[in-house]
Design an enzyme around this catalytic site. Structure first.
Site, mmCIF file in Angstrom:
data_model
loop_
_atom_site.group_PDB
_atom_site.id
_atom_site.type_symbol
_atom_site.label_atom_id
_atom_site.label_comp_id
_atom_site.label_asym_id
_atom_site.label_seq_id
_atom_site.Cartn_x
_atom_site.Cartn_y
_atom_site.Cartn_z
ATOM 1 N N LYS A 1 -25.464 -26.229 25.917
ATOM 2 C CA LYS A 1 -25.019 -27.438 26.642
ATOM 3 C C LYS A 1 -25.315 -28.695 25.805
ATOM 4 C CE LYS A 1 -23.420 -25.747 30.638
ATOM 5 N NZ LYS A 1 -22.018 -25.791 31.045
ATOM 6 N N SER B 1 -25.088 -30.181 32.030
ATOM 7 C CA SER B 1 -26.260 -29.897 32.852
ATOM 8 C C SER B 1 -27.400 -30.789 32.406
ATOM 9 C CB SER B 1 -26.647 -28.433 32.642
ATOM 10 O OG SER B 1 -27.894 -28.169 33.238
ATOM 11 N N VAL C 1 -26.981 -26.785 42.070
ATOM 12 C CA VAL C 1 -26.015 -26.387 43.095
ATOM 13 C C VAL C 1 -26.197 -24.917 43.509
ATOM 14 C CG1 VAL C 1 -23.544 -26.311 43.644
ATOM 15 C CG2 VAL C 1 -24.403 -28.057 42.067
ATOM 16 N N GLY D 1 -17.546 -20.980 42.933
ATOM 17 C CA GLY D 1 -18.587 -21.971 42.660
ATOM 18 C C GLY D 1 -18.040 -23.387 42.525
ATOM 19 N N TYR E 1 -28.915 -21.448 27.012
ATOM 20 C CA TYR E 1 -28.121 -22.309 27.911
ATOM 21 C C TYR E 1 -28.358 -23.773 27.540
ATOM 22 C CZ TYR E 1 -26.344 -24.241 32.347
ATOM 23 O OH TYR E 1 -25.639 -24.955 33.305
ATOM 24 N N ASN F 1 -12.321 -19.783 39.780
ATOM 25 C CA ASN F 1 -12.240 -18.836 40.902
ATOM 26 C C ASN F 1 -13.400 -18.905 41.881
ATOM 27 O OD1 ASN F 1 -13.256 -17.482 38.325
ATOM 28 N ND2 ASN F 1 -14.058 -16.108 39.879
ATOM 29 N N ASP G 1 -23.430 -18.742 42.372
ATOM 30 C CA ASP G 1 -23.903 -17.466 41.811
ATOM 31 C C ASP G 1 -24.773 -17.711 40.576
ATOM 32 O OD1 ASP G 1 -22.615 -16.127 43.793
ATOM 33 O OD2 ASP G 1 -20.933 -15.431 42.553
HETATM 34 N N1 LIG Z 1 -24.983 -24.394 39.650
HETATM 35 C C1 LIG Z 1 -25.726 -25.347 39.107
HETATM 36 O O1 LIG Z 1 -26.791 -25.733 39.631
HETATM 37 C C2 LIG Z 1 -25.289 -26.015 37.838
HETATM 38 C C3 LIG Z 1 -26.095 -27.037 37.325
HETATM 39 C C4 LIG Z 1 -25.701 -27.685 36.170
HETATM 40 C C5 LIG Z 1 -24.532 -27.322 35.560
HETATM 41 N N2 LIG Z 1 -23.766 -26.311 36.065
HETATM 42 C C6 LIG Z 1 -22.525 -25.976 35.380
HETATM 43 O O2 LIG Z 1 -21.466 -25.951 36.318
HETATM 44 C C7 LIG Z 1 -20.443 -25.063 35.854
HETATM 45 C C8 LIG Z 1 -20.059 -24.100 36.954
HETATM 46 O O3 LIG Z 1 -21.180 -23.324 37.276
HETATM 47 P P1 LIG Z 1 -21.371 -22.603 38.685
HETATM 48 O O4 LIG Z 1 -22.737 -22.904 39.122
HETATM 49 O O5 LIG Z 1 -20.228 -22.865 39.563
HETATM 50 O O6 LIG Z 1 -21.362 -21.076 38.186
HETATM 51 P P2 LIG Z 1 -20.674 -19.760 38.761
HETATM 52 O O7 LIG Z 1 -20.571 -19.800 40.235
HETATM 53 O O8 LIG Z 1 -21.406 -18.640 38.115
HETATM 54 O O9 LIG Z 1 -19.191 -19.862 38.174
HETATM 55 C C9 LIG Z 1 -18.951 -19.769 36.807
HETATM 56 C C10 LIG Z 1 -17.467 -19.621 36.574
HETATM 57 O O10 LIG Z 1 -17.232 -19.494 35.165
HETATM 58 C C11 LIG Z 1 -16.437 -18.340 34.964
HETATM 59 N N3 LIG Z 1 -16.631 -17.770 33.630
HETATM 60 C C12 LIG Z 1 -17.765 -17.305 33.069
HETATM 61 N N4 LIG Z 1 -17.518 -16.846 31.839
HETATM 62 C C13 LIG Z 1 -16.193 -17.014 31.605
HETATM 63 C C14 LIG Z 1 -15.321 -16.734 30.530
HETATM 64 N N5 LIG Z 1 -15.782 -16.140 29.406
HETATM 65 N N6 LIG Z 1 -14.017 -17.063 30.627
HETATM 66 C C15 LIG Z 1 -13.538 -17.656 31.743
HETATM 67 N N7 LIG Z 1 -14.303 -17.921 32.829
HETATM 68 C C16 LIG Z 1 -15.622 -17.605 32.755
HETATM 69 C C17 LIG Z 1 -16.839 -17.387 36.080
HETATM 70 O O11 LIG Z 1 -15.869 -16.365 36.222
HETATM 71 P P3 LIG Z 1 -16.254 -14.923 36.861
HETATM 72 O O12 LIG Z 1 -16.214 -15.091 38.349
HETATM 73 O O13 LIG Z 1 -15.170 -14.058 36.339
HETATM 74 O O14 LIG Z 1 -17.609 -14.552 36.353
HETATM 75 C C18 LIG Z 1 -16.869 -18.379 37.232
HETATM 76 O O15 LIG Z 1 -15.565 -18.647 37.652
HETATM 77 C C19 LIG Z 1 -21.012 -24.400 34.603
HETATM 78 O O16 LIG Z 1 -20.536 -25.082 33.465
HETATM 79 C C20 LIG Z 1 -22.499 -24.608 34.752
HETATM 80 O O17 LIG Z 1 -23.163 -24.578 33.516
HETATM 81 C C21 LIG Z 1 -24.120 -25.642 37.190
#
Ligand SMILES: NC(=O)c1ccc[n+]([C@@H]2O[C@H](COP(=O)([O-])OP(=O)(O)OC[C@H]3O[C@@H](n4cnc5c(N)ncnc54)[C@H](OP(=O)(O)O)[C@@H]3O)[C@@H](O)[C@H]2O)c1
Length: 306
Positions: free
Chosen positions: A234, A174, A261, A22, A230, A20, A264
């Protein structure tokens, strides 16, 4: 159980968890733009439906379907599995993207993005660290969502992935999950020894981590520090991916680090846009047939797990 509605043989079907917002939302957009039928899942119906609306009405992508999925809820996983079985009878691509930070966030006064200008990646990550607190509840939730949520969704969908002629799993990982964050050399070696490692041992390692966390012995026992839950979740997910790849050689099971990235999760402190981060995930999801399995990709390039 109703028979599968036959879909054209060339139609590829993908499930994206946490679709939904990010990176997940952008992964959905990019997969759909590549002709893949995307099941955008979200734990919250309204947020999921709004995201699908954004992709279909605003971006003109027709093959995006919403289905509810809370990755920590076995019944929700079973409902999604039943839906896919009936509607498609197979799954080609599973992107395990849903995750949480595993920390409690502290409120910040300045919500503007300008505060990050002139800061490098290390300084931005330090800002994130300064504005959160590690608590037992948050650490437990981090392990439950990021490791067990990913694993339980995967195990439920495995038969459908096996029904595909080219089943793929991309676990969004990550650089925080790299084994170099572990100080405990024995643990590091063990998590890297995929020939010997088992899922049961991974359960024991995670239980050990949570015990040490509660006892305040994270550093003393050589676990990663700063965002410990975290990082451990991972790293365990990476190890599980490698075990799974070995167990199912017909599937492609890989891990993808999207980069740092602006989402949120990072409180928009990252350096890349969600589009750029998602493209590093989609690249792995759409690798040519017969490509690597059990591998780690950082920013779209194969890289070591350590
Ligand atoms: N952003 C970065 O810099 C970064 C770096 C390395 C890896 N990552 C990885 O990239 C992925 C996406 O992260 P993002 O940065 O896009 O984070 P984000 O914007 O916080 O989005 C996280 C998503 O996961 C959903 N979620 C969380 N808990 C859940 C659950 N129990 N059941 C179903 N959905 C759930 C959230 O839903 P809600 O909206 O309902 O909360 C949201 O849709 C993650 O695996 C993260 O570890 C991110």
């Amino acid at each position: 159980m109703a028979a599968a509605i036959s879909s054209p043989p060339s139609e590829r079907v993908a499930v994206v968890t946490g679709g939904n917002k990010g990176i997940g939302l952008e992964v959905c957009r990019q997969l759909a733009s590549n002709g893949v039928t995307v099941i955008l899942t979200a734990r919250d119906e309204a947020r999921g439906a709004a995201a699908v609306e954004q992709l279909t009405a605003a971006a003109g992508l027709s093959d995006v379907i919403f289905h509810q999925l809370e990755v920590t809820d076995a019944r929700s996983i079973a409902r999604l599995t039943g839906f896919l079985k009936e509607r498609f009878g197979k799954l080609d691509i599973l992107v395990n993207n849903a995750a949480i930070g595993g920390v409690q966030r502290l409120p910040v006064q300045d919500l503007s993005a300008e505060k990050f200008s002139g800061m490098d990646a290390r300084q931005r990550a330090e800002w994130m660290w300064k504005n959160c607190r590690e608590t037992c509840d948050a650490a437990k939730a981090g392990i439950q969502t990021n490791y067990y949520g990913t694993k339980n969704v995967t195990e439920a969908l495995l038969p459908l992935l096996q029904a595909s002629s080219d089943g793929r799993i991309v676990n969004v990982s990550s650089d925080f999950g790299l084994l170099s964050h572990f100080i405990n050399e024995e643990l590091k070696q063990e998590l890297n020894d995929v020939e010997k490692l088992t899922e049961e041992r991974l359960d024991e390692v995670l239980a050990m981590f949570l015990n040490d966390f509660e006892a305040g012995e994270v550093e003393a026992r050589g676990w990663p520090s700063a965002f410990a839950a975290y990082k451990v979740a991972k790293a365990a997910m990476n190890a599980y991916s490698r075990v799974l790849a070995r167990r199912h050689p017909a599937l492609r099971v890989n891990c993808a680090h999207p980069g740092y990235v602006k989402t949120d999760m990072t409180r928009h402190s990252g350096l890349l846009t969600p589009e750029e981060g998602a493209s590093n995930v989609v690249k792995v999801a759409l690798l040519p047939e017969g490509g690597p399995t059990g591998a780690f990709f950082a920013l779209g390039q194969e890289a070591p797990f350590v």
